[in-house]
Design a protein around this motif. Structure first.
Motif, PDB file in Angstrom:
ATOM      1  N   GLU A 117     -49.181  21.804 -37.094  1.00 58.97           N
ATOM      2  CA  GLU A 117     -49.130  20.736 -36.080  1.00 58.97           C
ATOM      3  C   GLU A 117     -48.964  19.363 -36.728  1.00 58.97           C
ATOM      4  OE1 GLU A 117     -52.626  21.575 -33.595  1.00 58.97           O
ATOM      5  OE2 GLU A 117     -51.116  22.015 -32.058  1.00 58.97           O
ATOM      6  N   LYS A 151     -53.717  16.579 -32.106  1.00 54.63           N
ATOM      7  CA  LYS A 151     -53.225  16.832 -30.740  1.00 54.63           C
ATOM      8  C   LYS A 151     -53.003  15.511 -29.988  1.00 54.63           C
ATOM      9  CE  LYS A 151     -54.638  21.549 -29.756  1.00 54.63           C
ATOM     10  NZ  LYS A 151     -53.855  21.984 -30.865  1.00 54.63           N
ATOM     11  N   GLU A 152     -53.828  14.513 -30.260  1.00 57.42           N
ATOM     12  CA  GLU A 152     -53.681  13.214 -29.599  1.00 57.42           C
ATOM     13  C   GLU A 152     -52.388  12.521 -30.045  1.00 57.42           C
ATOM     14  OE1 GLU A 152     -58.494  12.369 -29.115  1.00 57.42           O
ATOM     15  OE2 GLU A 152     -57.430  11.558 -30.848  1.00 57.42           O
ATOM     16  N   LEU A 168     -49.700  14.012 -31.186  1.00 60.49           N
ATOM     17  CA  LEU A 168     -48.576  14.765 -30.603  1.00 60.49           C
ATOM     18  C   LEU A 168     -48.397  14.392 -29.127  1.00 60.49           C
ATOM     19  CD1 LEU A 168     -49.199  18.266 -32.252  1.00 60.49           C
ATOM     20  CD2 LEU A 168     -47.188  16.810 -32.580  1.00 60.49           C
ATOM     21  N   HIS A 169     -49.496  14.209 -28.432  1.00 62.49           N
ATOM     22  CA  HIS A 169     -49.437  13.846 -27.012  1.00 62.49           C
ATOM     23  C   HIS A 169     -48.794  12.462 -26.839  1.00 62.49           C
ATOM     24  CE1 HIS A 169     -50.590  14.045 -22.839  1.00 62.49           C
ATOM     25  NE2 HIS A 169     -51.129  12.827 -22.933  1.00 62.49           N
ATOM     26  N   LEU A 170     -49.218  11.519 -27.668  1.00 61.41           N
ATOM     27  CA  LEU A 170     -48.644  10.163 -27.606  1.00 61.41           C
ATOM     28  C   LEU A 170     -47.142  10.196 -27.892  1.00 61.41           C
ATOM     29  CD1 LEU A 170     -51.002   7.654 -29.429  1.00 61.41           C
ATOM     30  CD2 LEU A 170     -50.171   7.514 -27.088  1.00 61.41           C
ATOM     31  N   GLN A 171     -46.791  10.972 -28.926  1.00 59.56           N
ATOM     32  CA  GLN A 171     -45.361  11.059 -29.278  1.00 59.56           C
ATOM     33  C   GLN A 171     -44.549  11.556 -28.092  1.00 59.56           C
ATOM     34  OE1 GLN A 171     -45.319  13.618 -32.778  1.00 59.56           O
ATOM     35  NE2 GLN A 171     -44.867  11.867 -34.073  1.00 59.56           N
ATOM     36  N   LYS A 172     -45.096  12.584 -27.433  1.00 58.73           N
ATOM     37  CA  LYS A 172     -44.373  13.181 -26.306  1.00 58.73           C
ATOM     38  C   LYS A 172     -44.232  12.163 -25.166  1.00 58.73           C
ATOM     39  CE  LYS A 172     -44.679  17.549 -23.923  1.00 58.73           C
ATOM     40  NZ  LYS A 172     -45.612  18.580 -23.574  1.00 58.73           N
ATOM     41  N   MET A 173     -45.343  11.472 -24.875  1.00 65.94           N
ATOM     42  CA  MET A 173     -45.311  10.483 -23.785  1.00 65.94           C
ATOM     43  C   MET A 173     -44.284   9.396 -24.066  1.00 65.94           C
ATOM     44  SD  MET A 173     -49.048   9.661 -22.267  1.00 65.94           S
ATOM     45  CE  MET A 173     -49.428   8.570 -23.526  1.00 65.94           C
ATOM     46  N   GLU A 233     -50.454   4.185 -17.467  1.00 66.86           N
ATOM     47  CA  GLU A 233     -50.755   5.526 -18.011  1.00 66.86           C
ATOM     48  C   GLU A 233     -51.012   5.470 -19.516  1.00 66.86           C
ATOM     49  OE1 GLU A 233     -48.506   9.341 -16.655  1.00 66.86           O
ATOM     50  OE2 GLU A 233     -47.318   7.580 -16.094  1.00 66.86           O
ATOM     51  N   CYS A 269     -54.455   6.475 -21.368  1.00 64.46           N
ATOM     52  CA  CYS A 269     -54.448   7.548 -22.370  1.00 64.46           C
ATOM     53  C   CYS A 269     -55.107   7.049 -23.673  1.00 64.46           C
ATOM     54  CB  CYS A 269     -53.012   7.969 -22.618  1.00 64.46           C
ATOM     55  SG  CYS A 269     -52.839   9.114 -23.956  1.00 64.46           S
TER      56      CYS A 269
END
Ligand code: SF4
Ligand code: SF4
Length: 401
Positions: free
Chosen positions: A303, A358-359, A361-366, A375, A379
């Motif tokens: 990851e 995981k945080e 990766l989440h930011l990158q996706k957003m 939002e 976040c």
């Protein structure tokens, strides 16, 4: 010669009998090396122009000439570090004499505690009453301004107790004391013993992460050093990597081999490491761990590697997405030991955030697909950051737009 440190063993006599001691079965070693020979070796070490010397044994504090040797190095302007089990410092008159030596130069002490639990510590070192003696001795040095390091080697016997161990060190010593967590060097140990003591790094993961959480929530992280040594980055989430020591650690000169630089005994040696994006920032593990247990004791942290492989997209500059926040197209980014670093290569501005894998990766996706300002702030707040401040900084530095 390029090295800045040297080891000098004063002899192999010891007042403890540690189960993991590689010297315990070697009866052919000299117990106490006489002062004249030690001084000759010391002269040689001085001639190599080192800045620091580490005095070890056996147990150096039971050598009758330790203080003379320390004084000798201090007169040459060399910092002295003692590797000791700390028992002798419970004797106040001995400890007071030791404290006097501090006036002439840098003098530090590193002591291993096998456990926070006295019975377990003494089971490991075979020395009854040693836990209290070492503890009181080290506390005395700590109270009197000696820079101490409290070392702990992670084994199959103690890894589940890591959070309690950190709690113990925080409670027992000042914030000046350095906390060192180490892997275990299996070199010289019998295979059966090595197998019983080595623990899979993935099993250690939840405990070492919880131990660091304990350290951070104690409020000590601001002014106390905690270091993780000769252990692989892939045993922890990237959030904890800032505590792992850098591969560019001190180098040691080997005075017994005419001043050659001592060969490393740890590194990212597995075949998996060769394709790992974190190869250059990772201390890997002791070579002896790979020799005995093979390549698969480590693996590329998938990851975390995914974070580095993230590609930005330019296709979302559409009517519908115009109101949304996205990453600037002018970015270089990299996950480092100190956090996720993003640089706008047009402005030269850099930001760094320390979050769980995981945080990130989440930011990158957003920020890839586009996210509303509200939002994004929400976040970041949920990740424990001040969303408004962070967004403000990222916009000012041209990281998001
Ligand atoms: S204190 Fe050090 S030298 Fe003494 S038995 Fe333990 S590991 Fe060996
Ligand atoms: S795979 Fe190797 S280089 Fe990569 S983090 Fe693990 S030990 Fe380090």
């Amino acid at each position: 010669m390029g090295a800045n440190n040297a080891y000098l063993a004063l002899g192999y006599a010891c007042n403890e009998k540690c189960r993991c001691c590689p010297l315990i079965h070697k009866n052919d070693r000299e117990k106490f090396i006489p002062l004249d020979r030690l001084l000759k070796e010391a002269d040689q070490i001085v001639s190599y122009g080192v800045r620091d010397v580490t005095l070890s044994g056996g147990e150096p504090t039971i050598h009758q000439d330790l203080f003379q040797l320390i004084t000798y190095f201090h007169t040459k302007g060399i910092n002295v570090h003692i590797l000791s089990n700390g028992e002798r410092f419970s004797d106040k008159s001995y400890a007071n004499e030791f404290l006097e030596l501090q006036k002439n130069g840098v003098l530090t002490v590193t002591t291993t505690f096998h456990s926070w639990n006295a019975a377990e510590h003494e089971y490991q070192n075979g020395s009854q009453g040693s836990f209290l003696r070492s503890l009181q001795g080290l506390q005395y040095l700590d109270r009197n301004g000696v820079q101490i390091s409290v070392k702990h080697c992670i084994t199959a016997n103690n890894y589940r107790q890591l959070p309690q161990y950190i709690q113990f060190v925080i409670g027992a010593f000042s914030s000046q004391a350095e906390i060192q967590l180490w892997g275990i060097d299996l070199n010289g140990l019998e295979r059966k013993f090595a197998q019983a003591n080595f623990v899979d790094f993935q099993l250690v993961k939840p405990y070492i992460e919880e131990a660091i959480d304990v350290f951070e929530s104690s409020g000590r992280a601001k002014d106390q050093i905690l270091s993780i040594n000769n252990l692989p980055l892939c045993m922890c989430d990237c959030y904890y990597w800032k505590y792992f020591t850098s591969p560019k650690a001190d180098s040691y000169v080997d005075h017994k081999k005419g001043g050659e630089i001592m060969e490393a005994n740890s590194g990212p040696l597995s075949i998996h490491c060769q394709k790992c994006p974190f190869y250059n920032s990772c201390m890997g593990a002791y070579f002896s761990d790979f020799d005995i247990f093979g390549n698969n004791i480590v693996s590329v942290p998938k990851e975390e590697a995914e974070i580095n492989h993230f590609q930005r997209s330019f296709k979302f500059y559409t009517e519908q997405a115009i109101e949304k926040m996205v990453f600037s197209p002018y970015l270089n980014h990299e996950l480092r030991r100190n956090g996720y670093t993003i640089t706008n290569y047009l402005s030269g501005e850099t930001i760094q955030i320390r979050l769980k894998t995981k945080e990130i990766l989440h930011l990158q996706k957003m920020l890839f697909y586009g996210v509303s300002l509200d939002e994004l702030i929400l976040c970041l707040n949920e990740f424990g950051l001040n969303g408004v401040t962070v967004v403000d900084e990222w916009m000012r530095k041209g990281v998001i737009e």
